[in-house]
Design a protein around this motif. Structure first.
Motif, short mmCIF file in Angstrom:
data_model
loop_
_atom_site.label_atom_id
_atom_site.label_comp_id
_atom_site.label_asym_id
_atom_site.label_seq_id
_atom_site.Cartn_x
_atom_site.Cartn_y
_atom_site.Cartn_z
N UNK A 109 0.83 -1.19 0.00
CA UNK A 109 0.00 0.00 0.00
C UNK A 109 0.87 1.25 0.00
N UNK A 110 0.48 2.22 -0.79
CA UNK A 110 1.18 3.51 -0.81
C UNK A 110 0.19 4.60 -0.43
N UNK A 111 0.69 5.62 0.22
CA UNK A 111 -0.16 6.75 0.62
C UNK A 111 0.19 8.01 -0.16
N UNK A 112 1.29 7.99 -0.88
CA UNK A 112 1.69 9.13 -1.69
C UNK A 112 0.98 9.08 -3.03
N UNK A 113 0.58 10.24 -3.51
CA UNK A 113 -0.07 10.29 -4.81
C UNK A 113 -0.89 11.55 -4.98
N UNK A 114 -1.75 11.54 -6.03
CA UNK A 114 -2.50 12.75 -6.37
C UNK A 114 -3.67 12.37 -7.25
N UNK A 115 -4.77 13.10 -7.08
CA UNK A 115 -5.95 12.96 -7.93
C UNK A 115 -6.14 14.26 -8.68
N UNK A 116 -6.00 14.21 -10.01
CA UNK A 116 -6.25 15.38 -10.86
C UNK A 116 -7.65 15.29 -11.41
N UNK A 117 -8.46 16.29 -11.11
CA UNK A 117 -9.82 16.34 -11.63
C UNK A 117 -9.97 17.62 -12.42
N UNK A 118 -10.13 17.50 -13.72
CA UNK A 118 -10.11 18.66 -14.60
C UNK A 118 -11.18 19.68 -14.23
N UNK A 119 -12.38 19.21 -13.91
CA UNK A 119 -13.50 20.13 -13.72
C UNK A 119 -13.38 20.98 -12.45
N UNK A 120 -12.54 20.58 -11.50
CA UNK A 120 -12.39 21.37 -10.27
C UNK A 120 -10.94 21.80 -10.04
N UNK A 121 -10.14 21.82 -11.11
CA UNK A 121 -8.74 22.20 -10.96
C UNK A 121 -8.60 23.65 -10.55
N UNK A 122 -9.52 24.51 -10.95
CA UNK A 122 -9.47 25.93 -10.56
C UNK A 122 -9.54 26.06 -9.04
N UNK A 123 -10.45 25.30 -8.42
CA UNK A 123 -10.58 25.36 -6.96
C UNK A 123 -9.33 24.84 -6.27
N UNK A 142 -5.74 10.41 -12.81
CA UNK A 142 -5.94 11.57 -13.67
C UNK A 142 -7.26 11.46 -14.39
N UNK A 143 -8.12 12.46 -14.19
CA UNK A 143 -9.44 12.47 -14.83
C UNK A 143 -9.43 13.48 -15.97
N UNK A 144 -9.36 12.96 -17.19
CA UNK A 144 -9.34 13.75 -18.42
C UNK A 144 -8.24 14.82 -18.41
N UNK A 145 -6.99 14.42 -18.22
CA UNK A 145 -5.90 15.40 -18.20
C UNK A 145 -5.71 16.10 -19.53
N UNK A 146 -6.20 15.51 -20.63
CA UNK A 146 -6.03 16.12 -21.95
C UNK A 146 -6.85 17.38 -22.13
N UNK A 147 -7.77 17.66 -21.18
CA UNK A 147 -8.68 18.80 -21.34
C UNK A 147 -7.93 20.13 -21.47
N UNK A 148 -6.73 20.22 -20.92
CA UNK A 148 -5.97 21.47 -20.98
C UNK A 148 -4.70 21.34 -21.81
#
Length: 237
Positions: free
Chosen positions: A93-107, A153-159
């Motif tokens: 198990x790893x605890x390091x990481x990141x969730x990229x969500x295109x629709x809320x990246x501004x927030x 990564x959720x739809x990283x190609x959006x930008x």
């Protein structure tokens, strides 16, 4: 790989006819093995790929509007309705990481402005709001993604322009020995990553398919080879 399998806890679901359990692809899901360091979720909008990715992020302890385990900020409707009903199997198990969500990246970018005290060391030395959308994504990928970690990564190609999508593929390649990626995408460029597993959510079930079987590849290939015919048919309908 760190995350080996995603399993549904159907015995705990009491309202299977309600969202998100009534999404056909989610209904078909029992266990989803992850056998590659890079896994793609593909499918039309509304087929459940982002819903499942969000649930995985929730179980990882990442902020479901985007971020890591250390990013805590308020965003409307950030709770994952599916998150409590899946089980993740790790080794290790790893605890390091990141969730990229295109629709809320501004927030997320606004949240970083409020808490950062490192001179934006993880984001190219500038506020994400002071960079273009594509630049801010690449700053995140190049400066924050490292070490033994899982990245969702959720739809990283959006930008990202096509050229910068290729840059993302190079970043994934450089990190693949240490990191695991699960990516929901519509991009035929990203889907071309070698030896990746592709799960389609179309047709009411989750199933593994080959790159050449994806609608993204087939439609793009046909359009490029028969552009005039394709557009004539489209406009005459």
């Amino acid at each position: 790989m760190y995350l080996k399998q995603v399993s549904m806890k159907w015995h705990e679901v009491t309202k299977k006819t309600e969202y998100p359990f009534n999404i056909p692809a989610i209904q078909s899901l029992d266990q989803l093995p992850l056998t590659s360091n890079v896994t793609f979720f593909v499918g039309e909008n509304g087929t459940g790929k982002s819903t499942l990715l969000e649930a995985i992020a929730y179980q990882c302890g990442f902020h479901t509007a985007g971020g890591s385990r250390n990013n805590l900020y308020d965003v409307h409707a950030a709770h994952s309705a599916l998150g409590d009903y899946i089980r993740l199997s790790w080794l290790p198990k790893v605890t390091n990481g990141f969730f990229l969500r295109a629709e809320s990246f501004y927030q997320f970018a606004s949240h970083i402005d409020e808490i950062d005290d490192t001179g934006y060391a993880n984001y190219g030395g500038r506020s994400l709001h002071e960079q273009s959308h594509g630049e801010s994504y690449l700053s995140l990928f190049l400066n924050r993604f490292n070490g033994k970690a899982i990245y969702l990564l959720d739809e990283p190609e959006s930008a990202l322009s096509p050229q910068r999508q290729l840059t993302l593929l190079k970043i994934i390649h450089d990190l693949q020995g240490q990191c695991q990626f699960i990516i929901a995408t519509h991009s035929p460029i990203l889907l071309g990553y070698p030896d990746a597993i592709i799960y389609s959510f179309d047709g009411g079930k989750v199933q593994e398919i080959q790159y050449e079987e994806t609608e993204h590849y087939q439609l793009t290939r046909y359009f490029l080879q028969h552009r005039e015919k394709f557009l004539k048919t489209l406009f005459e309908e």
